[in-house]
Design a protein around this motif. Sequence first.
Motif, PDB file in Angstrom:
ATOM      1  N   THR A   1       8.029  -5.686  -3.235  1.00  0.00           N
ATOM      2  CA  THR A   1       8.528  -5.821  -4.145  1.00  0.00           C
ATOM      3  C   THR A   1       7.213  -5.396  -5.647  1.00  0.00           C
ATOM      4  O   THR A   1       7.157  -3.749  -6.058  1.00  0.00           O
ATOM      5  N   GLU A   2       6.298  -6.363  -5.187  1.00  0.00           N
ATOM      6  CA  GLU A   2       5.920  -6.192  -6.666  1.00  0.00           C
ATOM      7  C   GLU A   2       4.204  -5.113  -6.002  1.00  0.00           C
ATOM      8  O   GLU A   2       3.286  -4.598  -7.071  1.00  0.00           O
ATOM      9  N   ILE A   3       3.569  -5.396  -5.028  1.00  0.00           N
ATOM     10  CA  ILE A   3       3.542  -4.699  -4.622  1.00  0.00           C
ATOM     11  C   ILE A   3       3.276  -2.953  -4.665  1.00  0.00           C
ATOM     12  O   ILE A   3       2.644  -2.220  -4.343  1.00  0.00           O
ATOM     13  N   SER A   4       4.125  -2.521  -4.543  1.00  0.00           N
ATOM     14  CA  SER A   4       5.202  -0.666  -4.321  1.00  0.00           C
ATOM     15  C   SER A   4       5.313  -1.050  -6.012  1.00  0.00           C
ATOM     16  O   SER A   4       4.660   0.279  -6.184  1.00  0.00           O
TER      17      SER A   4
ATOM     18  N   ARG B   1       1.887   6.107  -0.416  1.00  0.00           N
ATOM     19  CA  ARG B   1       1.405   5.167  -1.049  1.00  0.00           C
ATOM     20  C   ARG B   1       1.107   3.810  -0.298  1.00  0.00           C
ATOM     21  O   ARG B   1      -0.056   3.593  -0.041  1.00  0.00           O
ATOM     22  N   VAL B   2       1.537   3.193   0.202  1.00  0.00           N
ATOM     23  CA  VAL B   2       1.409   2.263   1.292  1.00  0.00           C
ATOM     24  C   VAL B   2       0.759   2.329   2.487  1.00  0.00           C
ATOM     25  O   VAL B   2      -0.254   1.380   2.917  1.00  0.00           O
ATOM     26  N   SER B   3       0.321   3.759   2.839  1.00  0.00           N
ATOM     27  CA  SER B   3      -0.159   4.026   3.784  1.00  0.00           C
ATOM     28  C   SER B   3      -1.574   4.010   3.543  1.00  0.00           C
ATOM     29  O   SER B   3      -1.868   4.983   4.087  1.00  0.00           O
ATOM     30  N   ARG B   4      -1.602   3.928   2.199  1.00  0.00           N
ATOM     31  CA  ARG B   4      -3.272   4.752   2.018  1.00  0.00           C
ATOM     32  C   ARG B   4      -4.453   3.346   1.894  1.00  0.00           C
ATOM     33  O   ARG B   4      -3.695   1.927   1.796  1.00  0.00           O
ATOM     34  N   PHE B   5      -5.412   3.389   3.078  1.00  0.00           N
ATOM     35  CA  PHE B   5      -6.426   2.583   2.388  1.00  0.00           C
ATOM     36  C   PHE B   5      -6.500   1.942   0.983  1.00  0.00           C
ATOM     37  O   PHE B   5      -6.666   2.944  -0.027  1.00  0.00           O
ATOM     38  N   PRO B   6      -6.291   0.537   0.914  1.00  0.00           N
ATOM     39  CA  PRO B   6      -6.784  -0.975   1.490  1.00  0.00           C
ATOM     40  C   PRO B   6      -5.430  -1.271   1.789  1.00  0.00           C
ATOM     41  O   PRO B   6      -5.183  -1.989   2.466  1.00  0.00           O
TER      42      PRO B   6
ATOM     43  N   LEU C   1      -1.174   2.067  -9.984  1.00  0.00           N
ATOM     44  CA  LEU C   1      -2.487   2.943  -9.205  1.00  0.00           C
ATOM     45  C   LEU C   1      -2.722   4.557  -9.053  1.00  0.00           C
ATOM     46  O   LEU C   1      -3.419   5.072  -9.018  1.00  0.00           O
ATOM     47  N   TYR C   2      -1.423   5.371  -8.429  1.00  0.00           N
ATOM     48  CA  TYR C   2      -1.226   5.907  -7.724  1.00  0.00           C
ATOM     49  C   TYR C   2      -0.094   6.876  -8.748  1.00  0.00           C
ATOM     50  O   TYR C   2      -0.286   8.534  -8.239  1.00  0.00           O
ATOM     51  N   ASN C   3       0.457   6.859  -8.923  1.00  0.00           N
ATOM     52  CA  ASN C   3       1.334   7.875  -9.922  1.00  0.00           C
ATOM     53  C   ASN C   3       0.911   7.906 -11.271  1.00  0.00           C
ATOM     54  O   ASN C   3       1.525   9.025 -11.296  1.00  0.00           O
TER      55      ASN C   3
ATOM     56  N   ILE D   1       4.749  10.258  -6.007  1.00  0.00           N
ATOM     57  CA  ILE D   1       4.435   9.941  -4.314  1.00  0.00           C
ATOM     58  C   ILE D   1       5.007   9.097  -4.228  1.00  0.00           C
ATOM     59  O   ILE D   1       5.228   7.935  -4.494  1.00  0.00           O
ATOM     60  N   PRO D   2       5.749   8.935  -2.632  1.00  0.00           N
ATOM     61  CA  PRO D   2       6.761   7.558  -2.704  1.00  0.00           C
ATOM     62  C   PRO D   2       6.276   6.691  -1.829  1.00  0.00           C
ATOM     63  O   PRO D   2       5.082   7.053  -1.361  1.00  0.00           O
TER      64      PRO D   2
END
Length: 221
Positions: A130-133, A52-57, A139-141, A47-48
């Motif tokens: 960078t760490e949030i990415s 990923r960052v467009s998902r809550f939260p 979490l999601y991949n 998932i790009p």
Amino acid sequence: MISRIFIIVFSLLFTFSFSQKKKKAKNLLAEIHRYQHGEINTSYKPIPLQKRVSRFPFDKTTKVKIIFYNLNYKGAKGYTPPPPPVTKQDSINLKTYYENLKKYKSVEIKDLIKDINPKGIQESKTLNLTEISELSDVLYNTCHKYYVSYTSQSGCFFPRNAILFYDESDRVFAYFEICFECSGIESFPKDMMDSFEACEFLYPDLEKFFKNKGLTTEYVP
């Protein structure tokens, strides 16, 4: 004669339709059992980052922090001895008793996040972009890399780590609580992750992420 022919044709069509449905069901069952649980998903596509960052939260947060707490909590509720008699000469023993008793009490995440600078957090790190990415990727991949037939969780849940999401007022509005010792994750609000995203393969990678950022992930005697 016509009605007899109609009955014969209808019977043939019904038999053909039933056999086709049976064949499809058999093929579907074979497809389900084609891959073993935990086998690498060769058709996996990550998932790009933007998605990923467009998902809550992640889409609502201004700061993400990972924490460690419950440093001395063993995660077991054993026998609690009664306090010593309350007398002048036993006051020191009574103080020691209550200090030791604290070691057997867990810290609740809801109590930790009431204050802007909670005292119960023993280790923490605020993540950069960078760490949030990297975190969102874990979490999601992670679980999508495998064929997951089922998910399970141990009966115990003694969380020592959490991911906190802060709003513009620097208040926690969402979080993940994690117990690496029994492979469990819970969230507030609930269901922030799909159940298959919280499969057993998530925890080694997520724990590695925490450790790489300098955080403890297990009980420290």
